[in-house]
Design a protein around this motif. Structure first.
Motif, PDB file in Angstrom:
ATOM      1  N   THR A   1     -63.523 102.301 -57.885  1.00 44.50           N
ATOM      2  CA  THR A   1     -62.691 101.096 -57.912  1.00 44.50           C
ATOM      3  C   THR A   1     -62.352 100.726 -59.345  1.00 44.50           C
ATOM      4  OG1 THR A   1     -63.676 100.264 -55.870  1.00 44.50           O
ATOM      5  CG2 THR A   1     -62.588  98.647 -57.295  1.00 44.50           C
ATOM      6  N   TYR A   2     -63.344 100.786 -60.204  1.00 41.59           N
ATOM      7  CA  TYR A   2     -63.116 100.445 -61.614  1.00 41.59           C
ATOM      8  C   TYR A   2     -62.170 101.433 -62.268  1.00 41.59           C
ATOM      9  CZ  TYR A   2     -64.325  97.923 -65.842  1.00 41.59           C
ATOM     10  OH  TYR A   2     -64.273  97.127 -66.959  1.00 41.59           O
ATOM     11  N   LEU A   3     -62.287 102.705 -61.881  1.00 42.48           N
ATOM     12  CA  LEU A   3     -61.376 103.726 -62.409  1.00 42.48           C
ATOM     13  C   LEU A   3     -59.929 103.385 -62.063  1.00 42.48           C
ATOM     14  CD1 LEU A   3     -61.831 107.569 -62.231  1.00 42.48           C
ATOM     15  CD2 LEU A   3     -59.683 106.539 -61.516  1.00 42.48           C
TER      16      LEU A   3
ATOM     17  N   MET B   1     -53.650  90.504 -55.094  1.00 44.29           N
ATOM     18  CA  MET B   1     -52.540  89.768 -55.696  1.00 44.29           C
ATOM     19  C   MET B   1     -51.771  90.654 -56.672  1.00 44.29           C
ATOM     20  SD  MET B   1     -52.641  86.190 -57.875  1.00 44.29           S
ATOM     21  CE  MET B   1     -53.463  86.911 -59.297  1.00 44.29           C
ATOM     22  N   ALA B   2     -52.507  91.414 -57.479  1.00 41.97           N
ATOM     23  CA  ALA B   2     -51.858  92.320 -58.422  1.00 41.97           C
ATOM     24  C   ALA B   2     -51.068  93.399 -57.689  1.00 41.97           C
ATOM     25  CB  ALA B   2     -52.898  92.958 -59.335  1.00 41.97           C
ATOM     26  N   SER B   3     -51.649  93.939 -56.618  1.00 43.22           N
ATOM     27  CA  SER B   3     -50.986  94.995 -55.856  1.00 43.22           C
ATOM     28  C   SER B   3     -49.655  94.518 -55.266  1.00 43.22           C
ATOM     29  CB  SER B   3     -51.905  95.479 -54.734  1.00 43.22           C
ATOM     30  OG  SER B   3     -51.307  96.529 -54.011  1.00 43.22           O
ATOM     31  N   VAL B   4     -49.667  93.336 -54.659  1.00 43.69           N
ATOM     32  CA  VAL B   4     -48.436  92.778 -54.090  1.00 43.69           C
ATOM     33  C   VAL B   4     -47.395  92.574 -55.184  1.00 43.69           C
ATOM     34  CG1 VAL B   4     -47.446  90.762 -52.950  1.00 43.69           C
ATOM     35  CG2 VAL B   4     -49.623  91.702 -52.146  1.00 43.69           C
ATOM     36  N   ALA B   5     -47.834  92.090 -56.338  1.00 43.00           N
ATOM     37  CA  ALA B   5     -46.904  91.860 -57.444  1.00 43.00           C
ATOM     38  C   ALA B   5     -46.301  93.166 -57.944  1.00 43.00           C
ATOM     39  CB  ALA B   5     -47.620  91.133 -58.580  1.00 43.00           C
ATOM     40  N   PHE B   6     -47.098  94.233 -57.980  1.00 39.58           N
ATOM     41  CA  PHE B   6     -46.563  95.535 -58.399  1.00 39.58           C
ATOM     42  C   PHE B   6     -45.551  96.065 -57.394  1.00 39.58           C
ATOM     43  CE2 PHE B   6     -48.375  96.579 -62.304  1.00 39.58           C
ATOM     44  CZ  PHE B   6     -49.738  96.306 -62.345  1.00 39.58           C
ATOM     45  N   ILE B   7     -45.815  95.866 -56.112  1.00 40.54           N
ATOM     46  CA  ILE B   7     -44.875  96.315 -55.079  1.00 40.54           C
ATOM     47  C   ILE B   7     -43.541  95.599 -55.225  1.00 40.54           C
ATOM     48  CG2 ILE B   7     -44.401  96.301 -52.594  1.00 40.54           C
ATOM     49  CD1 ILE B   7     -47.418  96.704 -52.159  1.00 40.54           C
ATOM     50  N   ILE B   8     -43.607  94.292 -55.438  1.00 44.53           N
ATOM     51  CA  ILE B   8     -42.371  93.520 -55.582  1.00 44.53           C
ATOM     52  C   ILE B   8     -41.620  93.940 -56.839  1.00 44.53           C
ATOM     53  CG2 ILE B   8     -41.453  91.194 -55.962  1.00 44.53           C
ATOM     54  CD1 ILE B   8     -43.732  90.147 -54.207  1.00 44.53           C
ATOM     55  N   GLN B   9     -42.355  94.231 -57.903  1.00 43.84           N
ATOM     56  CA  GLN B   9     -41.686  94.693 -59.131  1.00 43.84           C
ATOM     57  C   GLN B   9     -40.954  96.007 -58.902  1.00 43.84           C
ATOM     58  OE1 GLN B   9     -43.790  94.104 -63.111  1.00 43.84           O
ATOM     59  NE2 GLN B   9     -45.489  93.906 -61.670  1.00 43.84           N
ATOM     60  N   ALA B  10     -41.541  96.860 -58.089  1.00 44.03           N
ATOM     61  CA  ALA B  10     -40.920  98.160 -57.838  1.00 44.03           C
ATOM     62  C   ALA B  10     -39.644  98.032 -57.029  1.00 44.03           C
ATOM     63  CB  ALA B  10     -41.907  99.072 -57.109  1.00 44.03           C
ATOM     64  N   GLU B  11     -39.542  96.986 -56.216  1.00 45.28           N
ATOM     65  CA  GLU B  11     -38.399  96.851 -55.312  1.00 45.28           C
ATOM     66  C   GLU B  11     -37.397  95.769 -55.735  1.00 45.28           C
ATOM     67  OE1 GLU B  11     -39.835  99.973 -53.303  1.00 45.28           O
ATOM     68  OE2 GLU B  11     -37.915  98.973 -52.962  1.00 45.28           O
TER      69      GLU B  11
ATOM     70  N   PHE C   1     -56.366  91.651 -64.530  1.00 44.75           N
ATOM     71  CA  PHE C   1     -57.466  91.264 -65.407  1.00 44.75           C
ATOM     72  C   PHE C   1     -58.408  90.255 -64.760  1.00 44.75           C
ATOM     73  CE2 PHE C   1     -56.695  93.214 -69.498  1.00 44.75           C
ATOM     74  CZ  PHE C   1     -55.362  93.588 -69.439  1.00 44.75           C
ATOM     75  N   GLY C   2     -57.876  89.459 -63.837  1.00 44.01           N
ATOM     76  CA  GLY C   2     -58.633  88.330 -63.314  1.00 44.01           C
ATOM     77  C   GLY C   2     -59.937  88.684 -62.633  1.00 44.01           C
ATOM     78  N   GLY C   3     -59.979  89.816 -61.952  1.00 41.92           N
ATOM     79  CA  GLY C   3     -61.177  90.170 -61.215  1.00 41.92           C
ATOM     80  C   GLY C   3     -62.169  91.022 -61.971  1.00 41.92           C
ATOM     81  N   LEU C   4     -61.849  91.401 -63.214  1.00 42.89           N
ATOM     82  CA  LEU C   4     -62.726  92.311 -63.956  1.00 42.89           C
ATOM     83  C   LEU C   4     -64.117  91.742 -64.216  1.00 42.89           C
ATOM     84  CD1 LEU C   4     -60.328  94.033 -66.518  1.00 42.89           C
ATOM     85  CD2 LEU C   4     -61.219  94.924 -64.362  1.00 42.89           C
TER      86      LEU C   4
ATOM     87  N   ALA D   1     -62.998  89.381 -56.733  1.00 44.77           N
ATOM     88  CA  ALA D   1     -62.504  90.634 -57.304  1.00 44.77           C
ATOM     89  C   ALA D   1     -61.425  91.250 -56.414  1.00 44.77           C
ATOM     90  CB  ALA D   1     -63.653  91.618 -57.503  1.00 44.77           C
ATOM     91  N   CYS D   2     -61.674  91.299 -55.116  1.00 49.49           N
ATOM     92  CA  CYS D   2     -60.708  91.898 -54.190  1.00 49.49           C
ATOM     93  C   CYS D   2     -59.437  91.059 -54.087  1.00 49.49           C
ATOM     94  CB  CYS D   2     -61.337  92.052 -52.805  1.00 49.49           C
ATOM     95  SG  CYS D   2     -62.659  93.278 -52.744  1.00 49.49           S
TER      96      CYS D   2
END
Length: 371
Positions: A215-217, A282-292, A309-312, A276-277
């Motif tokens: 997960t950290y990787l 939240m980051a994953s959804v934001a990346f998806i929206i950025q891609a589209e 960074f928030g969940g690190l 953490a999850c």
């Protein structure tokens, strides 16, 4: 190229008298270049890793000294006749010096040459740390902790700066990751307990811990790629030069505040996994929206950076929360951070120039990595 081959005028123009020689320099054989880089790796990486390890060992061993020899009433607090409050102040003055002297130290690096200045810093922080062992009062402890912070302040940024002389930009992240990971080993050398090989074996064979490491990787890929390519992503929106650089500030400013808040909340609620999850989703959804959604990309870049960074802190704390021996804790912490190295290397490659300006591949990889 000899210095006599180049003449520099007052207005900064450079006159090349042997242009053919310069062209030959730029057409270096790729195999020869790889051999040179490998040789540089062999010379620099072990040394910088050891220095960074010693830095963290020196700064963190005060925590061990606080409880060491408690059975004989000879801890750091008792031998120096100090209170817990004074102990906290002694830790804080280190951080004050560390913050204040980073920039001046890097300037000194340019004046005295990296090899001489870094060598001086290593000798200095070793001497100051040794001196702490001979203190008998709060004043001596605080003074030496301040000097220790001043000496160590230049080591980490100094080594990163030194790397710029030896590696191309595309080669630096993985090298920096190598010596940064050595810091986690300080926990293995800094404890009251002897190394317990039974605990070490059980920890290395624990399948559930490898879920943490992987997960950290994957998260490290996003953290590294955002650090490296945020200006590039912003430039794709039409901003240029200083303006593009300035627009990288808000994502990290927001991420800084939110990360501190989530870390506090994680400790307050004793909740690691959900925070953490949730942050990574939240980051994953934001990346998806950025891609589209190209036009919405900047707003969701802020959200993605904050989530990445928030969940690190929670994730780093979580991996050691259910580990009950110093041997196991040192190994799990080391392995967790060590797995970030490959993740950062992945992050270097996913935002390709040919994918501009949408960078769907990079955003897509970062989105998938969080699932």
């Amino acid at each position: 190229m000899p210095s006599s081959d180049v003449e520099t005028s007052l207005d900064g123009d450079v006159k090349l008298e042997h242009a053919e020689e310069l062209e030959n320099v730029h057409s270096i054989d790729p195999e020869l270049e790889r051999r040179i880089v490998r040789k540089i790796d062999c010379r620099l990486l072990p040394t910088t890793a050891v220095i960074y390890l010693l830095c963290y060992l020196d700064r963190s061993n005060i925590g061990n000294a606080k409880i060491l020899n408690s059975s004989t009433n000879d801890t750091l607090l008792e031998s120096n006749n100090i209170s817990n409050y004074q102990y906290t102040i002694a830790m804080m003055v280190f951080l004050v010096a560390y913050s204040v002297f980073e920039a001046p130290s890097n300037l000194a690096l340019k004046i005295f040459e990296p090899r001489r200045w870094l060598g001086f810093l290593v000798i200095a922080f070793g001497a100051f740390c040794t001196g702490i062992g001979f203190t008998h009062n709060f004043a001596g402890l605080a003074a030496l902790r301040f000097l220790l912070g001043a000496a160590e302040a230049g080591a980490f940024p100094g080594m990163i700066y030194y790397f710029t002389f030896w590696y191309k930009p595309a080669e630096r992240a993985s090298r920096i990751a190598v010596f940064m990971c050595s810091a986690t080993l300080s926990g293995a050398f800094g404890g009251e307990d002897k190394l317990n090989w039974k605990d070490a074996k059980e920890t290395l064979l624990s399948a559930r811990l490898y879920a943490h490491y992987l997960t950290y990787l994957s998260i490290s890929a996003g953290v590294a790629s955002l650090s490296l390519f945020a200006p590039t992503i912003i430039a794709g929106l039409g901003y240029t030069d200083l303006q593009a650089q300035l627009f990288t500030v808000p994502p990290y400013a927001v991420a800084y505040v939110v990360t501190l808040g989530l870390a506090w909340l994680s400790d307050r609620l004793k909740c690691r996994g959900a925070i953490a999850c949730g942050s990574q989703v939240m980051a994953s959804v934001a990346f998806i929206i950025q891609a589209e959604a190209y036009t919405a990309r900047y707003a969701f870049l802020v959200i993605a950076t904050t989530g990445a960074f928030g969940g690190l802190p929670s994730l780093n704390a979580w991996v050691g929360d259910n580990i009950h021996t110093t041997t196991a804790r040192s190994i799990t912490t080391a392995l967790n951070i060590s797995f970030s190295g490959p993740g950062q290397i992945i992050g270097v490659w996913i935002y390709r120039a040919q994918d501009a300006p949408a960078y769907r591949l990079g955003h897509g990889v970062n989105a998938d990595a969080r699932y």
